[in-house]
Design an enzyme around this catalytic site. Structure first.
Site, PDB file in Angstrom:
ATOM      1  N   HIS A  56       0.743  -1.168   0.037  1.00  0.00           N
ATOM      2  CA  HIS A  56       0.066   0.085   0.181  1.00  0.00           C
ATOM      3  C   HIS A  56       0.778   1.213   0.013  1.00  0.00           C
ATOM      4  O   HIS A  56       0.367   2.215   0.598  1.00  0.00           O
ATOM      5  CB  HIS A  56      -0.883  -0.034   1.238  1.00  0.00           C
ATOM      6  CG  HIS A  56      -2.037  -1.122   1.242  1.00  0.00           C
ATOM      7  ND1 HIS A  56      -2.956  -0.975   0.458  1.00  0.00           N
ATOM      8  CD2 HIS A  56      -2.026  -2.472   1.669  1.00  0.00           C
ATOM      9  CE1 HIS A  56      -3.874  -2.044   0.398  1.00  0.00           C
ATOM     10  NE2 HIS A  56      -3.051  -3.126   1.415  1.00  0.00           N
ATOM     11  N   ASN A 128     -10.276  -2.929   2.122  1.00  0.00           N
ATOM     12  CA  ASN A 128      -9.926  -2.848   1.092  1.00  0.00           C
ATOM     13  C   ASN A 128     -11.225  -2.681  -0.088  1.00  0.00           C
ATOM     14  O   ASN A 128     -12.341  -2.712   0.607  1.00  0.00           O
ATOM     15  CB  ASN A 128      -9.495  -4.347   0.257  1.00  0.00           C
ATOM     16  CG  ASN A 128      -7.904  -4.322   0.713  1.00  0.00           C
ATOM     17  OD1 ASN A 128      -7.064  -3.503   0.828  1.00  0.00           O
ATOM     18  ND2 ASN A 128      -7.541  -5.756   0.853  1.00  0.00           N
TER      19      ASN A 128
END
Ligand code: NDP
Length: 484
Positions: A56, A128
């Site tokens: 990420h 997510n």
């Protein structure tokens, strides 16, 4: 003075001698060690980066507000989820595998990580844009990520390595299915859903417990790029999603999401048809319908990308009274790994940074460490008899406790009646995707598995993997990959 630009200083406010010239012995001579102003400038520059997130790394984010419109006090006593409550928040979006400068439109899941600044302390939901994940045990996590990142020898990403891992781990099929539909390349962060993904526990004021899943439904509508559109943008504008979010908020076009939950009574978990804590599974809506409890809007851009987006520290271990963890093994692993990565990246006192700071008063006995500037005064220990803060277990009213027994083992989850790695991706293929979405899924898989490094043997394994999801899907992939 007020109509003049301010004068440059060093980092402690002393006026700078020059913006352009180092101190030298004559105009053409060597430079002097005593030029501490320039030395501070150069030395600080060398320290401008913190280690990028290992996953990420590339992302963007914004501030906003959650508003709860329905009464769910029968399920949770958490203050932020009480009807009428408004809570400020920060939301960070990201891709997973690429580095800080990588393209926003790459095929990848997207991080959807929320920090709520509640009056009971920070509550984070680190989710997510998919309700599921590739694996179900955190001991596989670093191996999985290594397979998605770069090879050791040539530093290249390698689709053969990715398929090698996925096909050896059939539990990945559900998440890889999502990834290979056009939802793997969302048009923007505004045009995708978010999910808490894990199962969490809620408990009410009487200590009654429930399991919950969060669904954040985009009010902009789901929109995706085709593989070709996403690929073209990788070259044309690698920062497309950061730009899209920043520009829309800047012009007052505030994106919003409905906040939905699925609620399962605590007792249902034991013999539910799927293991409700397995992160590769959803709870079908026919069993547990989504309930809308409110919505949130993003309405303010960060002012400093590094200070706010790069240093925001999201961690599923930030839980408030009324909310607790579940035995989801991936969640249990992340409870450790997220705060640990923040301690490594930005230091033990990361929660003192403005973007991470709680709006609730902090009375912690954690002290000192690098960068500390808000050290608690005496007393420095608990318990004490000199008026220092004392823990109050009544906030938790035993809501987060439950009975567990068993042998200590290393084992897969116990299978529930309908647990099967391929059943839920098959349901996605059979009953959810349209004909056009199925055709794109096949061509996205074929495109990915046609990379030059993917071997003939691996292509056979890819076909077998998708045939297990559905024979028609397997046949389409076999045709595209020219596998008999
Ligand atoms: P439902 O028909 O009740 O729900 C299907 C869900 O899929 C909806 O939430 C829908 O919401 C979402 N969806 C629609 N198009 C796509 C797409 N192209 N890619 C991914 N999701 C899509 O069925 P079930 O609850 O029985 O689930 C069937 C299958 O749907 C599951 O096996 C799973 O693969 C998938 N799914 C299920 C979810 C769940 O929480 N139950 C959530 C998301 C997907 P929307 O169009 O708003 O996204």
């Amino acid at each position: 003075m007020s109509d003049r630009v301010p004068f440059t200083t060093n980092d402690v406010g002393v006026p700078a001698p020059s913006d352009s010239h180092s101190q030298s012995v004559g105009p053409n001579g060597p430079l002097l060690m005593q030029d501490h102003y320039v030395i501070q400038k150069m030395a600080h520059f060398n320290r401008e980066r913190v280690p990028e997130r290992v996953v990420h790394a590339k992302g963007g984010g914004a501030y906003g507000e959650l508003e709860i419109t329905e009464d769910v006090s029968q399920y949770t006593k958490a203050d932020l989820f009480q009807k009428g409550k408004r809570t400020p928040l920060f939301l960070r979006f990201s891709t997973v595998a690429g580095e800080l400068g990588s393209a926003d439109t790459a095929r990848d899941p997207r991080g959807f990580a929320l920090k709520f600044y509640t009056e009971e302390g920070n509550y984070d939901i680190v989710g997510n844009n998919t309700p599921i994940f590739f694996i179900r045990d955190p001991s596989n996590f670093s191996d999985f990520i290594h397979s998605q990142k770069r090879r050791a020898d040539n530093h290249l990403r390698d689709n053969n390595m990715q398929w090698d891992f996925w096909t050896l781990k059939p539990e990945s099929a559900h998440q890889v299915s999502f990834l290979m539909t056009d939802r793997g390349t969302p048009r923007s962060w505004r045009h995708m859903h978010g999910f808490g993904s894990h199962t969490f526990m809620w408990y009410n004021a009487d200590g009654r417990k429930f399991w919950v899943k969060y669904h954040f439904k985009t009010e902009q509508g789901v929109e995706n790029f085709t593989a070709d559109e996403a690929k073209a943008l990788e070259a044309q504008d690698p920062d497309f999603h950061i730009r899209d979010l920043w520009t829309s908020i800047n012009k007052g076009d505030y994106p919003s999401w409905k906040v939905n939950v699925q609620v399962m009574p605590f007792e249902d978990a034991a013999d539910y048809r799927f293991n409700p804590f397995d992160l590769t599974k959803v709870w079908p809506h026919s069993d547990y319908p989504e309930i809308t409890i409110g919505r949130f809007t993003l309405n303010r851009n960060p002012e400093n990308y590094f200070a706010e987006v790069e240093q925001v520290a999201l961690e599923p271990s930030n839980l408030v009274p009324g909310i607790a963890m579940s035995p989801d093994k991936m969640l249990q692993g992340r409870l450790f790994s997220y705060p640990d990565t923040h301690r490594y990246r930005i230091g033990a006192n990361y929660n003192e940074l403005p973007v991470n700071r709680s709006v609730a008063p902090v009375h912690s006995y954690n002290r000192d460490g690098q960068g500390r500037h808000n050290n608690p005064a005496d007393p420095v220990y608990a318990p004490n008899t000199v008026g220092g803060a004392a823990a109050d277990p009544s906030f938790y009213n035993d809501g987060d406790s439950y009975n567990v027994t068993g042998e200590i083992v290393r084992s897969a989850y116990t299978l529930h009646k309908e647990d099967d790695d391929f059943a839920q991706p098959r349901a996605l293929w059979e009953k959810v995707l349209s004909d056009g979405e199925r055709a794109n899924m096949v061509s996205n898989i074929v495109g990915h598995a046609s990379a030059p490094e993917v071997t003939a043997d691996m292509k056979k394994r890819v076909v077998e993997y998708w045939t297990n999801v559905h024979p028609d899907l397997g046949a389409g992939v076999a045709k595209g990959l020219d596998v008999a």
